[in-house]
Design an enzyme around this catalytic site. Structure first.
Site, PDB file in Angstrom:
ATOM      1  N   SER A   1       0.834  -1.207   0.000  1.00  0.00           N
ATOM      2  CA  SER A   1       0.000   0.000   0.000  1.00  0.00           C
ATOM      3  C   SER A   1       0.862   1.248   0.000  1.00  0.00           C
ATOM      4  CB  SER A   1      -0.961  -0.004   1.188  1.00  0.00           C
ATOM      5  OG  SER A   1      -0.283  -0.172   2.405  1.00  0.00           O
ATOM      6  N   GLU A   2       2.013   1.228   0.722  1.00  0.00           N
ATOM      7  CA  GLU A   2       2.953   2.340   0.658  1.00  0.00           C
ATOM      8  C   GLU A   2       4.396   1.865   0.768  1.00  0.00           C
ATOM      9  OE1 GLU A   2      -0.780   4.474   1.916  1.00  0.00           O
ATOM     10  OE2 GLU A   2       0.372   3.054   3.122  1.00  0.00           O
ATOM     11  N   THR A   3       5.275   2.603   0.115  1.00  0.00           N
ATOM     12  CA  THR A   3       6.723   2.443   0.232  1.00  0.00           C
ATOM     13  C   THR A   3       7.305   3.800   0.586  1.00  0.00           C
ATOM     14  OG1 THR A   3       6.810   0.632  -1.378  1.00  0.00           O
ATOM     15  CG2 THR A   3       8.854   1.851  -0.992  1.00  0.00           C
TER      16      THR A   3
END
Length: 303
Positions: free
Chosen positions: A45-47
């Site tokens: 979902s996020e990096t």
């Protein structure tokens, strides 16, 4: 050039629960295109890409990418990155580490307190950089219910009704009558588009008072296909908005109020978010998000 990266599970005290996060260190020389490509490769979902801070007193600059785009702020990347940096840079005293990690993000400077203890998972918390406020209008109940594959009577409980709230990101908050109904909710094809994709929102956050565990106050799910996240196991940014929803409908008295949010159970990734609301003079004065995180793996990226 090889870049060090770590993955963590956030808003959980054990591996393979919570919300997975990738953190890439030493990312100062990466272009925007390269960061976006790496985020797509991780497909989480996020990096987060950690760069040198612009101010010497700050810990780092943190740029956050979903698989589709860069975003100014998100909760679980803030918690996970702060815990990782605290683990890597803080000296232990009597087996304990406490650190203030100051992150420069698109939304502004976010100060995160991290607590590391040998016998338990690391914990961190931060004050929301923006307080939630009402934002936008949603379609009628029947349209929302159809978008979620529910019937209209399953949308809403007590005095809670669907609202849009924003605190950096705008979410549609949809109260659902029961745990059984929230478990059946889904992205319902073209009905979803009619209900949600014309509203300019980041995601749709469903919540109910019925919970899997008695220690939790609300059970939640969050769908954000518009930004490449079909469903999110834990959403700190939306939890900030939920604080506004809780204060709006539950009319909390002045003082400090603590709530535990459970999320991710339908995905097999149980998550727990600690939400603190401080009310002063009848107004929401502070929203604090807290949670644990555990490291899962580490490696190098060849550029």
């Amino acid at each position: 050039m090889a870049l060090k990266f770590y993955t963590l599970d956030v808003f959980t005290d054990r591996r393979f629960g919570g919300n997975p996060l990738a953190v890439v260190l030493g990312a100062d020389d990466l272009t925007d295109t390269e960061m976006q490509a790496i985020a797509r490769e991780f497909n989480l979902s996020e990096t987060v890409f950690v760069q040198a801070s612009e101010r010497p007193a700050h810990s780092a600059k943190a740029r956050i990418f979903t698989p589709k785009s860069e975003i100014a702020f998100a909760g679980h990347p803030t918690i996970g990155t702060a815990i990782l940096l605290a683990e890597l840079t803080t000296t232990a005293h009597n087996g304990e580490k406490d650190a203030l990690i100051v992150l420069e993000q698109g939304i502004g400077t976010v100060r995160v307190g991290a607590r590391l203890r040998a016998a338990s998972a690391a914990f961190a918390e931060f004050d929301a950089p923006k307080l939630p406020e009402a934002a936008g209008v949603l379609p009628p109940h029947d349209v929302l219910a159809s978008g979620l594959g529910l019937i209209p009577s399953e949308v809403g409980f007590e005095n809670h009704a669907p609202l849009c709230y924003a605190a950096g990101h705008t979410f549609a908050f949809v109260p659902v009558a029961s745990l059984e109904a929230i478990g059946r909710a889904r992205i319902n094809g073209p009905h979803w588009e009619r209900a949600f994709e014309q509203q300019g929102i980041s995601g749709v956050y469903l919540y109910t008072r019925q919970c899997e565990h008695t220690s939790a106050s609300f059970h939640a799910r969050m769908f954000a296909p518009q930004v490449g996240i079909p469903e999110d196991p834990a959403t700190g940014a939306a939890a900030i908005g939920l604080a506004g929803i809780i204060h709006h409908f539950d009319r909390l008295p002045d003082g400090t109020h603590k709530r535990v949010l459970e999320q991710g159970y339908e995905m097999g990734r149980p998550s727990r978010i600690a939400l603190t609301l401080m009310v002063n003079g009848g107004k929401l004065a502070t929203v604090r998000i807290g949670g644990s995180a555990v490291r899962v793996c580490e490696g190098t990226l060849e550029r």
